[in-house]
Design a protein around this motif. Structure first.
Motif: not given
Length: 161
Positions: A143-148, A150-155
């Motif tokens: 879950v942490k990897e998936r959230d990271w 997603r956040e990286k793609a947003r950035m």
């Protein structure tokens, strides 16, 4: 002149996917196996009436069987055929693969789980995975990897603005 062959969409030949398996287990290796089916089952699969969410594979007498996979019969199924949606279906694998899988299951504690059903030309194939169960901390890490990601793609998306 060569004919221009149009390719299908990559996911268009998929019949059913076991999403829960990818969450509950860590997949070590994947195998492709044929399925021994009856006529009504093939017709039902063409209509998309399959569910492999709770299914698993077990070995008996050196053969692999798909257990708890549900294929619901069509209403137009023949009256003289007894349709059992939950019957065990034999998986068609090479003898070498069967021997290797049997050894891994018995000695090293692996499990066989169907990951997806799909069409390969006119044949139904099952992608089965050699898996080990995930612990709770493994799931949290995913879950942490998936959230990271997603956040990286947003950035990266907003960086160019």
């Amino acid at each position: 002149m060569a004919k221009n062959k149009t390719k299908k969409k990559p996911g268009s030949n998929t019949i059913a996917v076991n999403r829960k398996a990818r969450h509950e287990y860590s997949i070590e290796e994947k195998f492709e196996a044929g399925l021994e089916l009856q006529g009504w089952e093939v017709k039902a699969l063409r209509a998309g009436k399959a569910n492999i969410g709770d299914a698993y594979v077990f070995m008996r007498n050196g053969e692999a069987f798909l257990f708890a996979a549900t294929i619901n019969p069509l209403n137009m199924a023949s009256t003289h055929v007894v349709c059992d949606p939950m019957r065990n279906r034999k998986l068609l694998l090479h003898k070498r693969e069967l021997d290797r899988l049997t050894g891994l299951i018995e000695r090293e504690g692996y499990t066989l789980v169907p990951l997806s059903l799909y069409w390969s030309k006119s044949w139904v194939k099952a992608e089965i995975g050699l898996v080990k169960g995930k612990k709770a901390h493994d799931k949290r890490q995913d879950v942490k990897e998936r959230d990271w990601k997603r956040e990286k793609a947003r950035m990266m998306k907003h960086k160019g603005r």
